[in-house]
Design an enzyme around this catalytic site. Sequence first.
Site: not given
Lengths: 214, 214
Positions: A127, A165
């Site tokens: 991701s 993230k």
Amino acid sequence: MPPDLTPRQEDFLRYLREEIRRAGRAPSLRRAARDLGISHAAVAQLLRALEEKGYARRQGRYSRTVHLLNPARRTAGLQRWREIPVVGRITAGLPMYAQQQWEGSVVLDAELYRGENLFALRVRGDSMTGAGILDGDLAVCQPRQYACNGEIVVALIGGEEATVKRFFLGGDHIELRPENPAYRPVRYGFDEILVQGRVIGIQRGPDVMRRLEG
Amino acid sequence: MPPDLTPRQEDFLRYLREEIRRAGRAPSLRRAARDLGISHAAVAQLLRALEEKGYARRQGRYSRTVHLLNPARRTAGLQRWREIPVVGRITAGLPMYAQQQWEGSVVLDAELYRGENLFALRVRGDSMTGAGILDGDLAVCQPRQYACNGEIVVALIGGEEATVKRFFLGGDHIELRPENPAYRPVRYGFDEILVQGRVIGIQRGPDVMRRLEG
DNA sequence: CGGGAATGTCAATACAAATGTAAATGCAAT
DNA sequence: ATTGCATTTACATTTGTATTGACATTCCCG
């Protein structure tokens, strides 16, 4: 680093530093005893403790001169390397260093990575490929419970496995943004997110590189 | 080796090794208990198990010092770290290690990076971002004068500055392929390219990470 | 130089906090 | 049932920090 000082010993060391700076040399045992409100023998014991732990040095048996060894000197030539733990899962329990799962450790260049209590985390998933963070990379992290906008952090989502993230703070939410068009940013309530640290480096070993060539 | 240890005991042994290496001595039972999220008595039992199986030894009855004896320790006599040079420019002159431009050196985890004569190269430009290699990263390289299809290599183009690209061998040419849609693959004659090494790892420090956060 | 004042050392002791040991027990898996 | 692993609780030991007092050394001044 030698075994650390007890709080009391730290106090005493601070006092000593101050006195030496002020008067040019260490106070006598009894003078220090008066200053600190304890007995002279207690001061002697504290001083001996500092000596054994490598924070101070004295000359002869009855010498009255004390040298404080500065912390940089104490390590006798700066280590060029350091070792930090690789944590597997970070369970929700705080503080950070409780309940860790030890997956081993990794050696880093000490001049490249500063800061205390660094740890590393194996990155899972793709991701964050847009930020050059690949599946299998080791993320070097600095422990922190907060984050600033745009920082890349490792966070726990609702007590689950930790994820890496990019962090954004909204008025009434926290947004964790992947760095990969195949994924979408997700917003969370403040109580769903636990920031565990900030990613300050990436280590990619031969194993990951080899997979790239597949 | 004889894993006569249960998984739990192995975990604990691993934890012990890390702590001893980190702090110079074994943690107290209750400290370890906090770290592992169990009770201090459970730690004592684990420790006794290790002792009975010959993986650890302690001194007296109430001693707080623990010695680990098992030579299965991966890093027993070996260095856990290694230092390799960071070359600035790689001049065309061979062999590799003559006439290098020293930009410094970097310390690596010796268990992660095997092989002789490794060197590192500061990556310039963003032509490989698609492979997770960013501007400013340190590419760890294994010296080689050849390459296989798909490998990521550092090569000299006509005696110029070295570049990092993905390598492909055609019938009558060599193709160096960037990993970024903004750039295009380029073909070269065999005599224009000098492969200098294969990239086997990436080191990204805080400086590059910080730039990512803009 | 000599002697007293200041200083450092050592030993015995006390006490609280941290730490190690042991026992009784529960639970799950083999 | 036995074994591995966990709990809780009570108890023993060690360590850190303090005390006091006797004694040894050093410093400095007359």
